[in-house]
Write a protein that holds these residues in place. Structure first.
Motif, PDB file in Angstrom:
ATOM      1  N   ARG A 195      41.076  43.421  29.200  1.00 45.23           N
ATOM      2  CA  ARG A 195      41.603  42.120  28.710  1.00 45.23           C
ATOM      3  C   ARG A 195      43.061  42.368  29.517  1.00 45.23           C
ATOM      4  O   ARG A 195      43.622  41.194  29.871  1.00 45.23           O
ATOM      5  N   SER A 196      43.743  43.240  29.669  1.00 42.48           N
ATOM      6  CA  SER A 196      45.115  43.285  30.211  1.00 42.48           C
ATOM      7  C   SER A 196      44.996  42.827  31.764  1.00 42.48           C
ATOM      8  O   SER A 196      45.553  41.991  32.198  1.00 42.48           O
ATOM      9  N   MET A 197      43.983  43.287  32.312  1.00 39.78           N
ATOM     10  CA  MET A 197      43.783  42.885  33.785  1.00 39.78           C
ATOM     11  C   MET A 197      43.421  41.435  33.909  1.00 39.78           C
ATOM     12  O   MET A 197      43.971  40.833  34.788  1.00 39.78           O
ATOM     13  N   VAL A 198      42.487  41.037  32.929  1.00 42.83           N
ATOM     14  CA  VAL A 198      42.111  39.548  33.158  1.00 42.83           C
ATOM     15  C   VAL A 198      43.231  38.581  33.007  1.00 42.83           C
ATOM     16  O   VAL A 198      43.519  37.727  33.777  1.00 42.83           O
ATOM     17  N   ASP A 224      39.144  48.527  36.177  1.00 41.49           N
ATOM     18  CA  ASP A 224      40.215  47.684  36.397  1.00 41.49           C
ATOM     19  C   ASP A 224      39.378  46.583  37.460  1.00 41.49           C
ATOM     20  O   ASP A 224      40.217  45.869  37.519  1.00 41.49           O
ATOM     21  N   GLN A 225      38.393  46.770  37.919  1.00 41.94           N
ATOM     22  CA  GLN A 225      37.924  45.798  38.837  1.00 41.94           C
ATOM     23  C   GLN A 225      36.621  45.313  38.622  1.00 41.94           C
ATOM     24  O   GLN A 225      36.350  44.107  38.426  1.00 41.94           O
ATOM     25  N   LEU A 226      35.467  46.372  38.397  1.00 40.74           N
ATOM     26  CA  LEU A 226      33.978  45.732  38.101  1.00 40.74           C
ATOM     27  C   LEU A 226      34.046  45.271  36.755  1.00 40.74           C
ATOM     28  O   LEU A 226      33.606  44.059  36.503  1.00 40.74           O
ATOM     29  N   LEU A 227      34.627  45.851  35.718  1.00 42.30           N
ATOM     30  CA  LEU A 227      34.397  45.376  34.318  1.00 42.30           C
ATOM     31  C   LEU A 227      35.291  44.104  34.076  1.00 42.30           C
ATOM     32  O   LEU A 227      34.685  43.039  33.535  1.00 42.30           O
ATOM     33  N   PRO A 228      36.527  43.699  34.630  1.00 38.68           N
ATOM     34  CA  PRO A 228      37.123  42.630  34.340  1.00 38.68           C
ATOM     35  C   PRO A 228      36.456  41.707  35.318  1.00 38.68           C
ATOM     36  O   PRO A 228      36.454  40.337  34.604  1.00 38.68           O
TER      37      PRO A 228
END
Length: 411
Positions: A195-198, A224-228
């Motif tokens: 959520r924070s990265m998005v 921080d990249q794949l999941l967002p």
């Protein structure tokens, strides 16, 4: 001299509209998260089923529907091998679509994926697998091929449950001097970091195409990249051969690129002459043990060279540790650093404190807390006790925090 703990509480988050409320333990938490990572992913699969989820250059191209189906069959195969809720499944495979299938398959089986970097020496990888008490190993010497069974999805999880086991890049305690230490990341840790990265990068939902050059076996690449990217229905593009990066950026209509400063520096010769105006974001990820390498928005060096290649892109630096789910500080484009020592500001639910005899003067060891911070080290209560003061995680890095709340490397 007495050790002081000086907090820098976050009264509001100007870069987020997401609801954050302070819990009884003092930690800011998101109030509207899915109960588990698998549920978030399942929702996105149904919303974006026909979109490409993963593209491996020279390999498979999988839509969300295809990826989810393949992963659920791997989960079913793991179930047939006796793997279930709470078991550990080590994933030690080269970067590619099969890595993503294996990772998701382990999640869907109800097990806890253990990320083992494919580049680790065999003896170190063996120690990680042994320390994690892995019940099953996918890939690597002696590891199993991806199992195949009837499609299965275990959705019985909660925010507080262990969802992922990552290992630090090195020892964090005297008795761990021989190698990495396991870091427990819960569903809340992962979902909060996503959520924070998005929000921080303002990731679009209309079809992001993210060229991820970070190792997927690290929190920075996976969490921080794949999941967002999956969280916004985007496409993760993977390039096993770095010599193909330049042509991939053009052919795959890439609009975001993520790597470490070191990886970017190594790619620059091959990107010479390229002017990729379609790339709108460049994300540079740094680790707490590599603070000196983070200088993504300075007027020279790697950042300036990347500006030539990606003239319309926002450049971001994101700093974190495995223990903070790979996030913690961010330095956005448009920030005017006074020098190359500037690291950034806390984002999402991350808050900062300083520890040490000079903490009240803005200098000391950087401490972090937030919904993305691990609750403990795996099977190591001694290290957990030594690295936490209450809910505050000791990063081990000496920094200065100025009157604006920006964090600088200590001189």
């Amino acid at each position: 001299m007495a050790q002081l703990l000086v907090e820098y509480p976050q009264s509001r988050n100007p870069r987020s509209d997401n609801p954050l409320a302070r819990g009884a333990d003092g930690v800011l938490r998101y109030g509207n998260l899915n109960p588990a990572l698998t549920e978030l992913l399942d929702v996105q699969v149904h919303a974006f089923s026909g979109r490409e989820a993963v593209v491996e250059i020279g390999g498979p191209r999988l839509t969300y529907r295809q990826l989810w189906h393949a992963a659920s069959r791997i989960a079913g195969g793991l179930q047939e091998h006796g793997i279930g809720y709470g078991d550990r499944v080590a994933v030690r495979m080269p970067v590619g679509a099969r890595w993503v299938q294996a990772f998701l398959g382990a999640l869907l089986s109800g097990a806890v994926p253990v990320l083992v970097h494919d580049g680790l020496p065999d003896d170190v990888a063996a120690r990680v697998i042994s320390d994690s008490r892995a019940d099953f190993v996918l890939g690597g010497p002696g590891g199993a091929e991806l199992p195949d069974g009837a499609a299965f999805i275990d959705d019985g999880a909660s925010l507080s449950e262990l969802a992922l086991l990552c290992y630090t890049s090195g020892a964090v305690a005297q008795d761990r001097s021989a190698g990495p230490a396991g870091v427990e990341l819960t569903n809340e840790n992962l979902l909060s970091a996503v959520r924070s990265m998005v929000c921080a990068l303002d990731l679009p939902t209309e079809g992001l195409r993210n060229l991820v050059l970070l190792p997927l076996a690290h929190a920075s690449g996976c969490v921080d990249q794949l999941l967002p990217t999956f969280a916004v229905g985007g496409t993760v593009v993977l390039v096993p051969n770095s010599s193909l990066v330049a042509e991939t950026i053009v052919a795959e209509r890439i609009d975001m690129v993520a790597a470490t400063p070191r990886i970017f520096a190594g790619l620059l010769p091959g990107l010479a002459g390229l002017r990729a105006e379609g790339v709108r974001q460049v994300c540079s990820a740094g680790h707490r043990t590599e603070l000196a390498a983070i200088d993504p928005v300075s007027s020279g060096g790697v950042a300036a060279a990347l500006r030539e290649v990606f003239p319309l892109a926002r450049q971001w630096s994101v700093w974190g540790a495995t223990e903070t789910s790979g996030i913690g500080l961010a330095l956005p484009d448009g920030t005017e650093p006074l020098g190359c020592d500037l690291l950034g500001f806390p984002f999402g639910g991350t808050e900062l404190a300083l520890w040490g005899p000079r903490a009240d003067t803005g200098h000391g060891e950087l401490l972090c807390r937030g919904p993305n911070v691990t609750p403990r080290y795996w099977n190591d209560p001694e290290t957990t006790e030594s690295r936490f003061t209450g809910s505050w995680f000791h990063t081990g890095n000496q920094v200065d925090i100025d009157e604006d709340g920006l964090v600088h490397r200590a001189e």
